[in-house]
Design an enzyme around this catalytic site. Structure first.
Site, PDB file in Angstrom:
ATOM      1  N   CYS A  13     -20.566 -21.922  20.351  1.00  0.00           N
ATOM      2  CA  CYS A  13     -21.638 -22.592  19.604  1.00  0.00           C
ATOM      3  C   CYS A  13     -21.120 -23.838  18.900  1.00  0.00           C
ATOM      4  O   CYS A  13     -20.891 -24.854  19.555  1.00  0.00           O
ATOM      5  CB  CYS A  13     -22.314 -21.604  18.662  1.00  0.00           C
ATOM      6  SG  CYS A  13     -23.958 -22.147  18.191  1.00  0.00           S
ATOM      7  N   HIS A  63     -23.645 -17.198  21.954  1.00  0.00           N
ATOM      8  CA  HIS A  63     -22.672 -16.307  21.308  1.00  0.00           C
ATOM      9  C   HIS A  63     -22.383 -15.115  22.209  1.00  0.00           C
ATOM     10  O   HIS A  63     -23.039 -14.079  22.102  1.00  0.00           O
ATOM     11  CB  HIS A  63     -23.228 -15.818  19.965  1.00  0.00           C
ATOM     12  CG  HIS A  63     -23.302 -16.898  18.945  1.00  0.00           C
ATOM     13  ND1 HIS A  63     -22.279 -17.169  18.074  1.00  0.00           N
ATOM     14  CD2 HIS A  63     -24.270 -17.813  18.685  1.00  0.00           C
ATOM     15  CE1 HIS A  63     -22.600 -18.190  17.306  1.00  0.00           C
ATOM     16  NE2 HIS A  63     -23.809 -18.607  17.660  1.00  0.00           N
ATOM     17  N   GLU A 102     -20.110 -13.010  22.100  1.00  0.00           N
ATOM     18  CA  GLU A 102     -19.580 -11.832  21.392  1.00  0.00           C
ATOM     19  C   GLU A 102     -20.677 -10.822  21.058  1.00  0.00           C
ATOM     20  O   GLU A 102     -20.407  -9.652  20.843  1.00  0.00           O
ATOM     21  CB  GLU A 102     -18.854 -12.267  20.108  1.00  0.00           C
ATOM     22  CG  GLU A 102     -19.721 -12.825  18.968  1.00  0.00           C
ATOM     23  CD  GLU A 102     -20.039 -14.313  19.084  1.00  0.00           C
ATOM     24  OE1 GLU A 102     -19.942 -14.859  20.206  1.00  0.00           O
ATOM     25  OE2 GLU A 102     -20.424 -14.915  18.060  1.00  0.00           O
TER      26      GLU A 102
HETATM   27  N1  GLN Z   1     -24.300 -25.638  13.355  1.00  0.00           N
HETATM   28  C1  GLN Z   1     -24.542 -25.670  14.739  1.00  0.00           C
HETATM   29  C2  GLN Z   1     -26.023 -25.797  15.061  1.00  0.00           C
HETATM   30  O1  GLN Z   1     -26.844 -25.605  14.227  1.00  0.00           O
HETATM   31  C3  GLN Z   1     -23.942 -24.470  15.413  1.00  0.00           C
HETATM   32  C4  GLN Z   1     -24.526 -23.181  14.975  1.00  0.00           C
HETATM   33  C5  GLN Z   1     -23.654 -21.994  15.296  1.00  0.00           C
HETATM   34  O2  GLN Z   1     -22.466 -22.160  15.535  1.00  0.00           O
HETATM   35  N2  GLN Z   1     -24.222 -20.804  15.291  1.00  0.00           N
HETATM   36  O3  GLN Z   1     -26.394 -26.085  16.171  1.00  0.00           O
END
Ligand code: GLN
Length: 560
Positions: free
Chosen positions: A400, A531, A533
């Site tokens: 992410c 994600h 995980e």
């Molecule tokens: N801050 C980033 C976004 O809003 C990544 C978010 C995250 O890593 N869950 O896109």
């Protein structure tokens, strides 16, 4: 508005309460009981006393990671345990916070549902809770609903959940409801003796609230002695075999096996009048638990993974990543050690060049993970760690924010865009001239989800002949879970790709969104906007984590 009429007459309820201390692992205890009931349709529900409608806005350092469900719900991290142990896809409705209870109640009041009545804590708040449980049990055709009540008995904020559980047990009758109470049995320094008093007190606390637990699990550093079991049984009004050792375990995945050995299923089946159902087969689970615990003499069998993040004060902030590594390592027959690098401090090594310092820090690691995150704090440290991982050919997984920053790093150092940045840091007062990661408003999902985050499960289409396709065993479409607001800015995609970065995962409906990236000239450099995980389990590890460690193993061997 009563709730007796909502009961479908079929579902059975297991309530799990906690006593003495918080943090005893009630979520894992609930999930472990659920794992043993895999022959039934078990629906886990978590009741939390706080007034947030969901934990989405809570700081992970305070409450542990925010777990994201396939339906987009942001829920307590205990759902991670439920999903990993029960192999189910949780739903938002299975999370019930006091914030949700009150907002339902007040919405109904505004709509005139209670016209003419004085709305009171009892019966109305308890009714909302019971109705929610009954309705969810019916909707899901639950054989068994596993209800974990957050906090410890006596906490003011959880009183109404406990009261609702008491009332519900009366409605469904004793054959359809069982109470399990998890407490703590200390061995104070110097006494060498297990002490039952805290358990007695907390059971008494439950009794005062009209609840008589059927099973008491005593968390302890040693197995409960027959003597202490008898003592707890005497005060708790139960047979001593209903007092179960909740022994501290090396691996949480041992806990269902240990409950099974203590005979918990027989007690549950007897109380709930369940007959003719055999115990679940746990052979593969047992085998992998053994592997999780295996000690490897050969140092090359232990891989070190650097986790470069900023929520370091609380282990639970990265709970699912830790678990995903355990799953991957067990399935690969290796051990995995974490090296936590706080990216907030990576940028200020005393008297040293930043990159040199990070190189030193990463010299003995076999893989690097940059996890999800938000904001500018610790961000430059993450970018430097990514640069070192790329330049030193260390297997890398960017999750992410980790992927977004890998794109920023690549743009800065390989595409001649030194001012590349993510637009996200603008809100921290940093001017962004080259927003390679940007907020893309106007897309359908943004409107649907209230203009905040793109959350939940989405399909990811994998590029033919990419590393991503290989990692996912040749699949062309996978489904993974997202939680983000920013994404790769389409205006920069060509430039990035011309300079050697490949976007190997796309979304089809919103085909501007890049969901995976990789660098072909690197042994393993992968970023994912999702994600991975969150969907990893011991029996089915996430392919990304598995392959990261596989690449790490090669590096470990080369490192000698
Ligand atoms: N801050 C980033 C976004 O809003 C990544 C978010 C995250 O890593 N869950 O896109």
């Amino acid at each position: 508005m009563g709730s007796d009429d909502c009961y479908n007459g079929k579902s059975k309820f297991i309530f799990i309460t906690g006593g003495v201390l918080s943090g005893l692992g009630k979520g894992v205890a609930a999930a472990s009981i659920g794992a043993l009931l895999s022959r039934f349709r078990v629906i886990p529900v978590k009741c939390d006393g706080y007034l947030n409608v969901d934990p989405g806005t809570m700081n992970p350092i305070e409450h542990g990671e925010v777990f994201v469900l396939d339906d987009g719900g942001e829920v307590d991290m205990d759902f991670g345990h439920y999903e990993r142990f029960l192999h189910i896809n949780g739903k938002s409705e299975w999370s019930l916070t006091m914030g949700k209870v009150f907002s339902t109640l007040i919405d109904s009041e505004r709509q005139g549902v209670y016209a003419g009545t004085t709305i009171q804590f009892i019966p109305h708040v308890a009714d909302v809770i019971k109705n929610h449980l009954f309705k969810t049990a019916s909707k899901e055709s639950a054989d068994i609903m596993l209800v974990e009540i957050g906090g410890t008995v006596g906490d003011l904020e959880n009183e109404f959940f406990i009261e609702a559980a008491r009332q519900l047990s009366n409605i469904v009758g004793p054959d359809n409801c069982i109470f399990v109470h998890l407490t703590y049995v200390p061995i104070p320094n110097g006494t060498h003796e297990q002490k039952s008093k805290p358990t007695q007190m907390s059971v008494r606390g439950l009794n005062e609230r009209g609840i008589y637990p059927d099973i008491i699990i005593g968390r302890c550093s040693e197995p409960l002695s027959p003597k202490i079991k008898e003592k707890i049984a005497l005060y708790g009004n139960i047979p001593s075999k209903n007092v179960i050792s909740g022994l501290d375990m090396e691996s949480v995945y041992e806990i269902p096996l240990s409950y099974q050995e203590e005979g918990i299923l027989d007690i549950i089946f007897k109380k709930l009048k369940i007959v003719g159902v055999s115990s679940p087969r746990m052979d593969e689970w047992k085998r992998l638990v053994e592997v999780c615990k295996r000690k490897y003499e050969d140092p090359k069998k232990t891989l070190t993974v650097a986790l470069c993040g900023k929520y370091m004060q609380l282990e639970d902030s990265y709970a699912s990543i830790r678990e995903a590594l355990v799953h991957a390592a067990a399935n690969l027959n290796v051990a995995c050690k974490l090296k936590m690098l706080d990216t907030e401090f990576l940028n200020k090594p005393e008297g040293k060049d930043v990159l040199e310092y990070i190189k030193e820090q990463l010299a003995d690691v076999d893989a690097v993970i940059v996890p999800g995150g938000f904001g500018s704090r610790g961000m430059e440290g993450k970018i430097s760690a990514i640069q070192v991982a790329r330049e030193m050919n260390i297997p890398f997984l960017g999750i992410c924010y980790g992927m977004q920053l890998a794109v920023v790093e690549y743009a800065r150092h390989k595409c001649g865009i030194p001012l590349a940045n993510t637009a996200e840091v603008e809100s921290d007062g940093i001017e962004v001239k080259e927003p390679v990661i940007a907020f893309l408003p106007g897309l359908e999902y943004v409107k649907v989800l209230g203009g905040t985050l793109r959350k939940g499960g989405y399909d990811v289409f994998l590029k033919k002949n990419s590393l991503a396709e290989k990692i996912y065993n040749g699949a062309s479409v996978i489904r993974e879970r997202f939680r983000h607001r920013y994404e790769v800015n389409p205006l920069y995609i060509n430039k990035l790709e011309e300079n050697g970065l490949t976007f190997s995962g796309h979304s089809v409906k919103e085909d501007n969104i890049m969901q995976m990236m990789e660098i072909s000239e690197h042994p393993f450099f992968v970023g994912c906007q999702f994600h991975p995980e969150l969907t990893s389990t011991l029996l089915k590890p996430s392919p990304l984590f598995y392959n990261l460690l596989k690449a790490g193993e090669i590096r470990r061997n080369e490192r000698g």
